[in-house]
Design a protein around this motif. Structure first.
Motif, PDB file in Angstrom:
ATOM      1  N   ALA A   1       0.849  -1.189   0.000  1.00 61.81           N
ATOM      2  CA  ALA A   1       0.000   0.000   0.000  1.00 61.81           C
ATOM      3  C   ALA A   1       0.886   1.242   0.000  1.00 61.81           C
ATOM      4  O   ALA A   1       2.010   1.212   0.484  1.00 61.81           O
ATOM      5  CB  ALA A   1      -0.905   0.006   1.226  1.00 61.81           C
ATOM      6  N   VAL A   2       0.369   2.312  -0.554  1.00 65.49           N
ATOM      7  CA  VAL A   2       1.063   3.598  -0.542  1.00 65.49           C
ATOM      8  C   VAL A   2       0.262   4.502   0.392  1.00 65.49           C
ATOM      9  O   VAL A   2      -0.900   4.785   0.133  1.00 65.49           O
ATOM     10  CB  VAL A   2       1.127   4.217  -1.958  1.00 65.49           C
ATOM     11  N   PRO A   3       0.887   4.961   1.480  1.00 63.66           N
ATOM     12  CA  PRO A   3       0.130   5.762   2.440  1.00 63.66           C
ATOM     13  C   PRO A   3      -0.081   7.194   1.980  1.00 63.66           C
ATOM     14  O   PRO A   3       0.748   7.778   1.283  1.00 63.66           O
ATOM     15  CB  PRO A   3       1.024   5.735   3.685  1.00 63.66           C
ATOM     16  N   ILE A   4      -1.208   7.732   2.358  1.00 68.21           N
ATOM     17  CA  ILE A   4      -1.485   9.154   2.191  1.00 68.21           C
ATOM     18  C   ILE A   4      -2.160   9.583   3.483  1.00 68.21           C
ATOM     19  O   ILE A   4      -2.978   8.840   4.040  1.00 68.21           O
ATOM     20  CB  ILE A   4      -2.349   9.450   0.949  1.00 68.21           C
ATOM     21  N   PHE A   5      -1.766  10.711   4.007  1.00 68.20           N
ATOM     22  CA  PHE A   5      -2.307  11.215   5.269  1.00 68.20           C
ATOM     23  C   PHE A   5      -2.949  12.553   4.985  1.00 68.20           C
ATOM     24  O   PHE A   5      -2.289  13.477   4.514  1.00 68.20           O
ATOM     25  CB  PHE A   5      -1.180  11.331   6.296  1.00 68.20           C
ATOM     26  N   HIS A   6      -4.255  12.663   5.252  1.00 73.19           N
ATOM     27  CA  HIS A   6      -5.006  13.889   5.012  1.00 73.19           C
ATOM     28  C   HIS A   6      -5.472  14.421   6.355  1.00 73.19           C
ATOM     29  O   HIS A   6      -6.076  13.690   7.132  1.00 73.19           O
ATOM     30  CB  HIS A   6      -6.208  13.587   4.106  1.00 73.19           C
ATOM     31  N   LEU A   7      -5.180  15.678   6.603  1.00 63.20           N
ATOM     32  CA  LEU A   7      -5.702  16.311   7.808  1.00 63.20           C
ATOM     33  C   LEU A   7      -6.211  17.689   7.445  1.00 63.20           C
ATOM     34  O   LEU A   7      -5.916  18.219   6.374  1.00 63.20           O
ATOM     35  CB  LEU A   7      -4.650  16.370   8.918  1.00 63.20           C
ATOM     36  N   TYR A   8      -6.991  18.238   8.346  1.00 59.25           N
ATOM     37  CA  TYR A   8      -7.501  19.593   8.174  1.00 59.25           C
ATOM     38  C   TYR A   8      -6.855  20.463   9.243  1.00 59.25           C
ATOM     39  O   TYR A   8      -6.872  20.118  10.423  1.00 59.25           O
ATOM     40  CB  TYR A   8      -9.026  19.614   8.282  1.00 59.25           C
TER      41      TYR A   8
END
Length: 174
Positions: free
Chosen positions: A10-17
């Protein structure tokens, strides 16, 4: 023995606001207003990548919370080694590229209207089993969103169709 199908990698992506976004947005807009934006030869979007930039420490004070959240997620002592503001208007786009073989990169959407703009598009580093290239478009992107991703992942922006200018802050960490 059981039968199963699951992803091997898997390729991680981290999304935050970003917290306290209205205040941070004004500070980042003010910092970017002092920058010299230009389109380099072969580029289709304006940035301050090769220009004299505002000191990172001024930007870091604004986005410290977001940096710390990501560092906590990956449990690595990452340091920012490059940063730039980028803005685009109608017809502008950022061609497919990556940010190197190691580390993480980030994009913070500052002036971004989810009704008018499109987010960064990511290209799968793996071949699809049926031979097509997969493109990932992050969900729920809005002004104040920050996306962290492995630097090696190819990505691009679609040509802007809006008259509204889009402003982002990007950085690389190793």
């Amino acid at each position: 023995m059981s039968e199963y199908i699951e992803p091997m990698f898997a390729v991680p992506i981290f999304h935050l606001y970003a917290e306290d976004w209205d205040r941070k947005k004004k500070l980042l807009q003010a910092l970017s207003s002092h920058q010299e934006f230009k389109k380099e030869e072969g580029e289709y979007v304006a940035s301050d990548f090769r220009a004299k930039k505002v000191e990172w420490t001024k930007i870091e004070l604004v986005i410290r919370d977001e940096l710390e959240k990501f560092k906590k997620q990956v449990n690595l002592p990452l340091q920012v080694d490059a940063y730039w503001f980028e803005k685009g208007g109608k017809g502008d786009q950022h061609l497919i590229h990556n940010h190197g073989a190691t580390g993480f990169s980030a994009v913070m959407y500052i002036d971004y209207d989810e009704e008018e703009h499109t987010p960064t598009q990511f290209v799968s580093p793996f071949n699809n089993v049926i031979g097509w290239v997969d493109v990932y478009s992050p969900r729920d992107i809005r002004s104040g969103s920050v996306i962290f991703f492995p630097s090696y992942v190819h990505h691009y922006t679609l040509p802007a169709e809006s008259e509204k200018e889009r402003l982002v802050l990007s950085w690389n960490m190793k």
